[in-house]
Design an enzyme around this catalytic site. Structure first.
Site, PDB file in Angstrom:
ATOM      1  N   MET A  55       6.602  59.362 -99.345  1.00 46.43           N
ATOM      2  CA  MET A  55       7.166  58.216-100.060  1.00 46.43           C
ATOM      3  C   MET A  55       8.642  58.518-100.324  1.00 46.43           C
ATOM      4  O   MET A  55       9.058  58.726-101.472  1.00 46.43           O
ATOM      5  CB  MET A  55       6.410  57.978-101.365  1.00 46.43           C
ATOM      6  N   TRP A 114     -13.369  79.382 -67.626  1.00 42.76           N
ATOM      7  CA  TRP A 114     -13.227  80.294 -66.497  1.00 42.76           C
ATOM      8  C   TRP A 114     -11.822  80.191 -65.919  1.00 42.76           C
ATOM      9  O   TRP A 114     -11.155  79.151 -66.047  1.00 42.76           O
ATOM     10  CB  TRP A 114     -14.203  79.929 -65.383  1.00 42.76           C
ATOM     11  N   ASP A 129       6.398  59.073 -88.678  1.00 39.21           N
ATOM     12  CA  ASP A 129       5.285  58.637 -89.508  1.00 39.21           C
ATOM     13  C   ASP A 129       5.053  57.129 -89.398  1.00 39.21           C
ATOM     14  O   ASP A 129       6.004  56.350 -89.312  1.00 39.21           O
ATOM     15  CB  ASP A 129       5.578  59.011 -90.968  1.00 39.21           C
ATOM     16  N   SER A 168      -7.956  51.795 -85.936  1.00 38.11           N
ATOM     17  CA  SER A 168      -9.384  52.055 -85.772  1.00 38.11           C
ATOM     18  C   SER A 168      -9.828  51.899 -84.328  1.00 38.11           C
ATOM     19  O   SER A 168      -9.344  51.031 -83.600  1.00 38.11           O
ATOM     20  CB  SER A 168     -10.193  51.111 -86.655  1.00 38.11           C
ATOM     21  N   GLN A 180      -7.762  66.437 -97.977  1.00 36.66           N
ATOM     22  CA  GLN A 180      -7.963  64.985 -97.914  1.00 36.66           C
ATOM     23  C   GLN A 180      -9.275  64.659 -97.217  1.00 36.66           C
ATOM     24  O   GLN A 180     -10.087  63.884 -97.717  1.00 36.66           O
ATOM     25  CB  GLN A 180      -6.804  64.303 -97.176  1.00 36.66           C
ATOM     26  N   GLU A 205       3.106  58.620 -84.832  1.00 36.10           N
ATOM     27  CA  GLU A 205       1.766  58.487 -85.387  1.00 36.10           C
ATOM     28  C   GLU A 205       1.368  57.016 -85.332  1.00 36.10           C
ATOM     29  O   GLU A 205       1.604  56.246 -86.263  1.00 36.10           O
ATOM     30  CB  GLU A 205       1.732  58.980 -86.842  1.00 36.10           C
ATOM     31  N   HIS A 243      -3.111  67.076 -91.433  1.00 39.53           N
ATOM     32  CA  HIS A 243      -3.090  67.094 -92.898  1.00 39.53           C
ATOM     33  C   HIS A 243      -3.819  65.904 -93.502  1.00 39.53           C
ATOM     34  O   HIS A 243      -4.306  65.982 -94.639  1.00 39.53           O
ATOM     35  CB  HIS A 243      -1.647  67.111 -93.395  1.00 39.53           C
ATOM     36  N   ASP A 244      -3.892  64.783 -92.777  1.00 35.77           N
ATOM     37  CA  ASP A 244      -4.597  63.604 -93.284  1.00 35.77           C
ATOM     38  C   ASP A 244      -6.096  63.694 -93.037  1.00 35.77           C
ATOM     39  O   ASP A 244      -6.906  63.408 -93.924  1.00 35.77           O
ATOM     40  CB  ASP A 244      -4.064  62.332 -92.597  1.00 35.77           C
ATOM     41  N   LYS A 251     -12.190  59.484 -65.474  1.00 34.97           N
ATOM     42  CA  LYS A 251     -11.007  60.135 -66.036  1.00 34.97           C
ATOM     43  C   LYS A 251     -11.210  60.381 -67.521  1.00 34.97           C
ATOM     44  O   LYS A 251     -12.092  59.779 -68.147  1.00 34.97           O
ATOM     45  CB  LYS A 251      -9.779  59.252 -65.812  1.00 34.97           C
ATOM     46  N   TRP A 265      -4.626  58.167 -69.128  1.00 36.86           N
ATOM     47  CA  TRP A 265      -3.747  57.156 -68.564  1.00 36.86           C
ATOM     48  C   TRP A 265      -2.292  57.605 -68.490  1.00 36.86           C
ATOM     49  O   TRP A 265      -1.580  57.280 -67.552  1.00 36.86           O
ATOM     50  CB  TRP A 265      -3.825  55.874 -69.396  1.00 36.86           C
TER      51      TRP A 265
END
Length: 778
Positions: free
Chosen positions: A437, A775, A557, A586, A670, A582, A664-665, A645, A652
């Site tokens: 922040m 291997w 971020d 979902s 956390q 980042e 860390h999240d 793939k 891709w």
């Protein structure tokens, strides 16, 4: 969230299907735009839940485009079918049309009128820009969109992001008759140096884009004027990007001139001059993008689109990788040769396709001078390809107040473990102790230590050969003061912004900027990056961090909050060695179960990377999510997609995929999305042997896993596995996944039995642990 689906169809598909496919979603943006206009491909822009196989179909009435332009003065007229599937109390499919018309307004032809109409209900906005003639002649690759001159913009237009404007489409006078519902028209002097108008459609109420942020429609104006008024509209003088087969044809023509296979000699001749290779390949690509030459394609069904998709994607990615090397003063010979070897293999496949195909082409001779035209340089933060990243903190690292001092003596150990890069926590003063922040960006006295301690730590890492990434928060910033209404939206410190620096659609902070170009982060004011003063200040700040502190690159971020094109601007200014964003959202689930196909999820990450013009990588959240379910539920078949793939961004665009299993999240105290307990080393066996750039979490490095992680890193470095290494998946069953990488490393994860095939190789077991084995070929 809007439950809307868009699909553009140029021809009726050979078979009716009630399943909606995302078509060409897998490829980087340039190729998606190309294939979007291929009659053999349909594109859905938003992935939706399944709908019933039988839908009531509602057809909107279609009418001619209203205009004062007579038929004799029309130089182009085209109508494109448009489908939308909407879910209300039941699912229904609505069909309409988007129409485009270009005509001369006066007898002299000194003024042109462009009209765009849409006949579906809704509140429509045209997001549009222009291409100037100078941009075409100078082979401007990175951007075809510019803002039109002020006198060309209709009333109510709003400038967007420095490259386009948005104009509300007006309800037509014909709407009462059930005909054209919405229209946009613009007139301008034809003597202006405008080569084309580019646009996409947006339904404002639903927030749905008709092809998001791309030059999906391109009305070519220069060619229309040159060809005269007697053009038949159906001759397609409207300059749609050519089909993907044309690019393969040109690549074939370049690499196999006069029908002789000469890739090997081409490779040996050019490998000492990477810049020359890049300019040759990019020149072909640019000619393809310009689309100024015509091609006769007699057998549309012979394009073998499904087979050539992967070849085009791979070659385009490799071209981007070559481009990214140009701004570097030191180039890794192994990485260059690896790229060229891959181009050699792919070009050979392209050649074999054309030898087997039946379409007849009108060959054009491509002058050598055209092939060697220089391309615009672009700087990339994608490293050498051999990076191994360490996250140098966790969620609790701020608590001692002297984290920089605690990390200093560990620099030698991290270097000895084989790490090349370390990611440090946010360095700025922050309202939250963890640093996410930020308040005064130039105040580097944080909960992790002082500015001088930070500089000493960066210097120490440099002494042991480790590059350092700074964690920068550009999406939001906490204010210093309240406005007259008691809202915290006035900034202090060195960057004294007011509420113009805050996006207008952030509901909590009364910003006076433009609308956000991404998702809002509701805990702090979201910064409006479309403001020129904001971008200038942030670029100056990043350059200051590079010079004053010594950061080599950035971890960016919450990049979902603002357009990736701004990231490109910041990276070009600060010239990082490495940068990773980042982009986190979902994955796809149905009834609580993760779906097998996660193409839509990884495509969103690919889209962001494309918006940055490939100048940054992104954390491969798709791979992490799939690993979660595969390992936790013993469903290792998930680790191979429908084409055999890797199923994440890794499969891709591996050179832009930063793979990880924890940070860390997700981990630490956390624990928002903790990796399945006891399966961590399976995860590291996967990411440390596969392409992409692996990132290891601090808590795992300094734990009982250290020895196993160190052994895998040493193998990766010794075998020179890099971000573009080749993966051959040899098994993906319920209880076992196995793959060979660059034909020198084999890996198995899962409790099932597996042994790599002997053949001509002798495999020596190098490392093993709970449910994994690795291997090395002798």
């Amino acid at each position: 969230m809007s439950l809307a689906r868009w699909e553009l169809l140029f021809h009726r598909p050979p078979r009716e299907s009630h399943t909606f496919f995302s078509g060409d979603r897998r490829r980087p943006k340039l190729l998606r735009l190309i294939s979007f206009h291929n009659p053999a491909i349909s594109v859905g822009n938003i992935r939706q839940p399944r709908v019933p196989s039988i839908l009531p179909v509602l057809r909107a009435g279609i009418s001619e485009i209203p205009s004062a332009v007579s038929d004799a003065d029309v130089v182009f007229l085209e109508t494109f079918p448009l489908k939308r599937t909407r879910t209300v109390s039941f699912s229904r499919q609505v069909e309409g049309k988007v129409s485009v018309k270009v005509g001369r307004v006066d007898e002299e032809g000194s003024r042109l009128q462009v009209i765009v109409c849409c006949n579906l209900e809704g509140k429509w906005i045209l997001h549009w820009g222009v291409t100037y003639c100078d941009d075409v002649s100078s082979l401007k690759i990175c951007s075809e969109w510019d803002q039109p001159p002020p006198e060309m913009r209709p009333p109510g237009s709003i400038a967007i992001k420095g490259y386009a404007v948005e104009t509300p489409m007006k309800r037509s006078l014909f709407a009462a008759e059930g005909k054209v519902l919405h229209e946009f028209h613009v007139e301008f002097e034809s003597c202006k140096t405008i080569a084309a108008i580019n646009f996409v459609l947006k339904e404002e109420e639903k927030g749905a884009w008709f092809q998001h942020k791309g030059s999906d429609f391109k009305v070519q104006l220069v060619n229309q004027l040159q060809q005269g008024a007697h053009i038949e509209p159906k001759k397609k003088s409207f300059n749609i990007w050519p089909a993907k087969s044309r690019w393969l044809r040109q690549l074939w023509f370049f690499l196999f001139r006069q029908g002789n296979y000469s890739v090997k000699s081409f490779y040996h001749q050019r490998r000492k001059d990477l810049t020359a290779v890049e300019e040759q390949v990019l020149s072909i690509e640019q000619e393809f993008r310009d689309g100024n030459q015509q091609i006769v394609e007699t057998h549309q069904d012979c394009y073998q689109a499904s087979y050539t998709d992967d070849i085009i994607l791979a070659i385009r990615n490799l071209v981007t990788d070559i481009t990214s090397e140009r701004c570097k003063t030191e180039k890794c010979k192994e990485a260059q040769e690896s790229i060229l070897r891959e181009i050699e293999k792919l070009a050979a496949q392209a050649y074999s396709i054309f030898r087997r195909s039946t379409p007849a082409f009108i060959e054009e001779s491509v002058p050598e001078a055209e092939l060697s035209k220089p391309s615009k340089k672009s700087c990339s933060g994608t490293g050498s390809g051999y990076e191994i990243l360490c996250q140098g903190f966790n969620w609790e690292s701020h608590k001692s107040g002297r984290w920089y001092g605690e990390l200093m003596p560990k620099a030698d150990e991290l270097a000895s473990l084989g790490f090349t890069t370390v990611w440090l926590p946010p360095p700025t003063e922050s309202v939250s102790p963890e640093g996410y922040m930020p308040k005064d960006l130039y105040n580097l006295n944080s909960r992790y230590g002082s500015m001088e301690e930070l500089k000493d730590l960066v210097k120490r890492f440099h002494e042991v050969g480790i590059k350092v990434l700074g964690d920068v928060v550009l999406n939001h910033r906490c204010a210093h003061y309240q406005n007259a209404n008691g809202i915290w939206n006035i900034f202090g410190g060195r960057l004294t912004w007011d509420d113009r620096a805050i996006v207008a659609d952030d509901p909590h902070f009364q910003g006076r900027g433009n609308k956000s170009s991404g998702d809002n982060f509701h805990a702090a004011p979201n910064i409006d990056h479309s403001q020129e003063f904001v971008r200038k200040d942030l670029k100056d700040w990043l350059c200051w961090l590079r010079k004053e502190v010594g950061f080599d690159g950035w971890r960016l971020d919450f990049v979902r909050g603002f357009w990736g094109g701004y990231v490109k601007d910041y990276l070009l200014a600060s010239e990082p060695y490495f940068a990773v964003g980042e982009y986190w959202d979902s994955l796809s689930y149905e009834y609580g179960e993760m779906e097998y196909n996660q193409d839509a999820h990884r495509q969103r990450i690919i889209d962001w990377i494309n918006d940055t013009n490939g100048t940054a990588g992104a954390f491969d959240v798709t791979t992490k999510g799939i690993l979660h379910t595969a390992l936790e539920k013993c469903e290792y078949w998930r680790l191979s997609d429908e084409k055999g793939k890797p199923p994440g961004v890794l499969g891709w665009w591996p050179s832009r995929a930063v793979t990880f299993i924890e940070n860390h999240d997700t981990g630490s105290t956390q624990g928002h999305w903790r990796f399945p307990s006891g399966k961590e080393m399976q995860g590291y066996a996967y990411i440390l042997t596969h392409p992409g750039t692996p990132a290891v979490f601090y808590d795992h490095i300094f734990s009982h896993y250290q020895q196993e992680i160190s052994k895998l890193i040493s193998l990766r470095r010794r075998c020179k596995i890099h971000c573009r290494s080749m993966v051959k998946i040899t098994r993906a069953k319920r209880d076992v996944y196995a793959a060979e990488i660059d034909d020198i490393v084999a890996v198995q994860i899962g409790p099932g039995n597996y042994e790599p095939s002997s053949g001509t190789k002798k495999w020596i077991l190098f490392a093993e642990g709970k449910d994994y084995r690795v291997w090395e070929a002798s």
